[in-house]
Scaffold this active site. Structure first.
Site, short mmCIF file in Angstrom:
data_model
loop_
_atom_site.label_atom_id
_atom_site.label_comp_id
_atom_site.label_asym_id
_atom_site.label_seq_id
_atom_site.Cartn_x
_atom_site.Cartn_y
_atom_site.Cartn_z
N LYS A 68 0.82 -1.21 0.00
CA LYS A 68 0.00 0.00 0.00
C LYS A 68 0.86 1.26 0.00
CE LYS A 68 -4.32 -1.34 -0.13
NZ LYS A 68 -4.12 -2.59 -0.87
N LYS B 162 -6.46 -14.50 -11.20
CA LYS B 162 -7.42 -14.17 -10.16
C LYS B 162 -8.57 -13.32 -10.70
CE LYS B 162 -7.73 -12.00 -5.65
NZ LYS B 162 -7.25 -10.86 -4.92
N LYS C 36 -12.56 -7.66 -8.38
CA LYS C 36 -13.22 -6.42 -8.73
C LYS C 36 -12.21 -5.41 -9.27
CE LYS C 36 -16.44 -3.02 -7.11
NZ LYS C 36 -17.82 -3.11 -6.64
#
Ligand code: TRP
Length: 328
Positions: A111, A194, A197
């Site tokens: 992140k 994978k 979304k």
């Protein structure tokens, strides 16, 4: 009976990857365990402090969980943000979590790379919040994918450190729930490993037949097998992996054969796959649409879940307060 806790980041609509990777197993698990399934809506703020649609996204997951067969009278379905007790445990765990180990966490490092302009303390302490989610119910088992294993490992570390510090055996160390053969990873339609979304390659449970057909017909393929029993390319293997879940054995066998003897026509293959995904999704979609109309029922489910989760959480917190030395 073992206690199971599982959280999902509230992303609104669920896709086939969510369904076959987790939800389908949850439906079975609920009868054999004491299950807490929650929407990690606080966690959403770590990356999107001004996230929009927090409420509707969380509600949508609840609706889709119900549509898939989770029973709110058997399992506890709730929103993380309805159980503020989690935050008290989060605070206690934060006192025993060290900067270095939080900074070394892989998801944190990812992140930091992805959003260097927003490395907030919530992001750093994502693992202690997740540990609080799990430990608040004294979970024995947590169904996790590969990407969450480190967080679970850290949860065990926080639990055992708590025990050591306060000279207690209060927490048991939660283990990964082993799906065994049932752990299925649904790949993307774009040749990637994978379905997700954020990957933009997902088929949603709520997608209409037209949309499903379009997505499947656009799925990546290759030039086709030129030799018998040729090894499949990733994109073709992916379509077979999905077919394995949604189609009957004979259909799968037919196309496996056709691939093996090179007679396969990808157009037909995809058409069949689309039909079978549609047939699979349709009943789910209808239940989702139906539940979406039942506002007061959904309110009740959320309220009922919050009460059950809080009751359990309150017990834990009061015991922990006593262990640490606060008024109960
Ligand atoms: N971190 C998990 C994910 O991104 C979501 C999550 C939050 C979770 N708290 C949890 C999962 C507790 C299991 C248990 O997928």
């Amino acid at each position: 009976m073992e206690t199971v806790v599982s959280g999902i980041r509230s992303t609104g609509n669920l896709h086939l990857g969510n369904y076959f990777g987790a939800l389908k197993n949850f439906v079975k698990m609920q009868y054999e365990n004491r299950c807490f399934f929650f929407i990690a809506d606080y966690h959403a703020l770590t990356t999107h402090p001004t996230a929009e649609n927090i409420k509707t996204n969380a509600r949508q997951v609840i609706i889709e969980y119900l549509a898939a067969g989770l029973d709110p009278e058997i399992a506890t379905l709730y929103l993380q943000s309805d159980v503020p007790e989690v935050l008290e445990l989060y605070l206690f765990l934060n006192m025993n979590a060290y900067l270095g180990e939080l900074q070394r966490c892989t998801s944190f490092k990812d992140k930091v790379r992805q959003q260097p302009e927003n490395v907030n303390a919530g992001l750093l302490t994502y693992p202690t919040l997740m540990a609080a989610d799990i430990l608040i119910h004294k979970a024995h088992k947590v169904p996790v994918g590969k990407d969450q294993e480190q967080h679970l490992e850290m949860t065990r570390m926080f639990a055992s450190r708590f025990n050591r510090l306060y000279k207690t055996d209060y927490f048991t160390e939660p283990q990964a729930y082993n799906f065994g053969e049932n752990l299925i990873k649904i790949p993307g339609l774009d040749g990637s490993m994978k379905m997700g979304k954020s990957e933009g390659n997902a088929i949603y449970l709520i997608d209409s037949p037209e949309i499903i057909r379009k997505k499947v017909m656009k799925a990546k393929t290759d030039a086709g097998p030129t030799q018998p029993n040729q090894t499949k390319s990733q994109e073709i293997q992916n379509l077979f992996t999905i077919m394995q879940q949604v189609s009957d054995k004979n259909t799968l066998h037919f196309f496996e054969q056709a691939y093996a003897d090179t007679s396969i026509r990808y157009g037909d293959f995809k058409k069949q796959l689309a039909d079978d995904i549609i047939a699979f999704c349709n009943p789910l979609r209808e239940r989702i649409l139906d539940l979406s109309e039942k506002n007061s029922y959904i309110d009740e489910v959320i309220e009922h879940g919050a009460e059950k989760a809080r009751q359990n959480a309150r017990n834990t917190i009061s015991e922990i307060r006593e262990i640490i030395g606060f008024r109960k």
